[in-house]
Design an enzyme around this catalytic site. Structure first.
Site, PDB file in Angstrom:
ATOM      1  N   ASP A 154       0.830  -1.209   0.000  1.00 30.32           N
ATOM      2  CA  ASP A 154       0.000   0.000   0.000  1.00 30.32           C
ATOM      3  C   ASP A 154       0.872   1.271   0.000  1.00 30.32           C
ATOM      4  OD1 ASP A 154      -2.102   1.722   0.280  1.00 30.32           O
ATOM      5  OD2 ASP A 154      -2.924   0.789   2.078  1.00 30.32           O
ATOM      6  N   GLY A 204      -4.896   3.201  -8.196  1.00 30.87           N
ATOM      7  CA  GLY A 204      -5.073   3.332  -9.645  1.00 30.87           C
ATOM      8  C   GLY A 204      -4.235   4.428 -10.280  1.00 30.87           C
ATOM      9  N   ASP A 225     -10.419   3.989  -1.779  1.00 33.10           N
ATOM     10  CA  ASP A 225     -11.068   2.975  -0.943  1.00 33.10           C
ATOM     11  C   ASP A 225     -12.581   2.872  -1.149  1.00 33.10           C
ATOM     12  OD1 ASP A 225      -8.539   2.852   0.052  1.00 33.10           O
ATOM     13  OD2 ASP A 225      -9.137   2.920   2.152  1.00 33.10           O
TER      14      ASP A 225
HETATM   15  C1  GLA Z   1      -5.537   2.110   2.716  1.00 35.81           C
HETATM   16  C2  GLA Z   1      -6.013   0.973   1.812  1.00 35.81           C
HETATM   17  C3  GLA Z   1      -7.072   0.172   2.542  1.00 35.81           C
HETATM   18  C4  GLA Z   1      -6.476  -0.375   3.838  1.00 35.81           C
HETATM   19  C5  GLA Z   1      -5.917   0.752   4.687  1.00 35.81           C
HETATM   20  C6  GLA Z   1      -5.139   0.233   5.876  1.00 35.81           C
HETATM   21  O1  GLA Z   1      -6.550   3.033   2.959  1.00 35.81           O
HETATM   22  O2  GLA Z   1      -6.495   1.463   0.601  1.00 35.81           O
HETATM   23  O3  GLA Z   1      -7.544  -0.879   1.730  1.00 35.81           O
HETATM   24  O4  GLA Z   1      -5.462  -1.312   3.542  1.00 35.81           O
HETATM   25  O5  GLA Z   1      -5.051   1.589   3.942  1.00 35.81           O
HETATM   26  O6  GLA Z   1      -4.554   1.243   6.619  1.00 35.81           O
END
Ligand code: GLA
Length: 404
Positions: A154, A204, A225
């Protein structure tokens, strides 16, 4: 930090790909990592930062007990917040919520399931826990030694800490740094020799679908998200149109994890969300409270006919054929010449679609089509211009075995 607040922060900062065709040998595709879109469960959408070792064991138990494992859900994925500090030798330790990661992985494996974990290329994860920056090989080796089968990686703090710092005001250079960071972890995972699904989570950016497959990405988030509201699910759905050609066996567009059973989504909305993710050949990572799952939610998540659409061996993502007012018609080509058709009422303010008439000619079909309604389980015959009545946010999902 709240998810949307953290993503606003992220937003502020703001190869060639060989598609494997239908002729690919089955033996080869069985060995491929993520030959079909990964299925499983992830801790974030329900537990967020509260997730513990016990919750992960509970999820594994429930995948087995509810029949979800038999339906294809095999990955049990720990999202953010398992990390503690690095020791002087660079080794990252787990925090008190996860006292023994190897033992937890062994437990999940003992159920015939696989286990996933989470990190990021920055110094910190989205939740502010330790990230992998400068420790990519070390972390990858540690995951492999624990028996990890899946990594979600991430972007988050890599944006301010590296991209904006090293290349201020140079968007192109920032994107190069980002791609290099994902490539670095891809290579580190490969070097472990263990098959580990590599899931890119960078919302993306920079047409990730164009470069992620070449560096070994098995799936990549296509948007910010998800949250358990129909508006968000629908907004994400709209953003998937045009991305179908980038998906295929081993590499998938990821419109984010499922919210089926979460928040205040109605039964129709849960059904539509699940159907559309299947039509999109999306990874099916449930994110609900498995021990307290209602029977009607379990029925949605374990609908074998709908799962079969998602997992179709051809691996071709569906596309929107046309929209008419508040109704959208999407289709997905399936192996053996079959086809899935989804008719979705996206209207908020009108209870029903009537009088909507399904135009089969626009789908390249001629004459009446025999199929199965995958939610009623009944055989149906679709005829050109037949009226279809659907309540707000509900869906008709039909599989046509031999489209004419
Ligand atoms: C981001 C990701 C989520 C999740 C959180 C965790 O927002 O996009 O899917 O993994 O971090 O902190």
């Amino acid at each position: 930090m709240h998810v949307s607040a953290r993503l606003t922060l992220a937003a502020l900062a703001l190869a060639s790909l060989s598609l494997l065709g239908p002729t690919q040998a089955p033996a080869q595709s069985q060995q491929m990592v993520a030959a079909t879109p990964p299925m499983g469960w992830n801790s974030w959408n329900f537990f967020a930062e509260k997730v513990t070792d016990k919750d992960i064991r509970g999820a594994a138990d429930q995948l087995v007990a509810t029949g979800m494992k038999d339906a294809g859900y095999v990955y049990v994925n720990i999202d953010d917040t398992w990390e503690a500090e690095r020791y002087a030798n660079g080794v990252l330790h787990t925090n008190e919520k996860f006292p023994d990661m190897k033992a937890l992985a062994d437990y999940v494996h003992s159920k015939g399931l696989k286990i996933g974990i989470y990190s990021g290329p920055g110094p910190k994860t989205c939740g502010g826990y330790a990230g992998s920056l400068g420790h990519e090989e070390q972390d990858a080796q540690m995951y492999a030694s624990w028996g990890i089968d899946y990594l979600k990686y991430d972007l988050c703090s890599f944006i301010p800490a590296v991209m904006m710092k090293q290349a201020p005001n140079d968007k192109a250079a920032q994107m190069k740094l980002m791609i290099a960071a994902y490539d670095k972890m891809a290579k580190a995972l490969k070097a472990t020799g263990r098959p580990i699904v590599f899931s890119l989570c960078q919302y993306g950016w920079d047409g990730v679908w164009e470069w992620a497959p070449a560096l070994g990405g098995n799936l990549w988030r296509t948007t910010g998200d998800i949250d358990p509201h129909w508006d968000r699910v629908y907004t994400i759905l709209e953003q998937q149109d045009g991305l179908a050609k980038y998906a295929g066996p081993g590499h998938w567009n990821d419109p984010d994890m499922l919210e089926v059973g979460n928040g205040k989504l109605t039964l129709a909305e849960n059904r539509s969300h699940f159907s559309m993710w299947a039509l999109l050949a999306a990874p099916l990572l449930a994110g609900n409270d498995l021990p307290n799952m209602k029977p009607e939610i379990k029925a949605i998540l374990t609908n074998k006919d709908v799962i079969a659409i998602d997992q179709d061996q051809l691996g071709k993502q569906g596309t929107r054929a046309y929209s008419d007012g508040e109704v959208e018609v999407w289709t997905r080509p399936l192996s053996g010449g079959a086809m899935a058709i989804a008719v979705l009422n996206v209207g908020d303010n009108r209870y029903s679609t009537h009088p909507f008439h399904l135009n089969l000619t626009k789908l390249g079909l001629h004459g009446s089509q025999a199929g199965k309604d995958l939610w009623s389980g009944k055989e149906v015959t679709l005829t050109n211009e037949m009226p279809i009545e659907l309540a707000s946010h509900d869906i008709l999902l039909v599989r046509i075995a031999a489209p004419k």
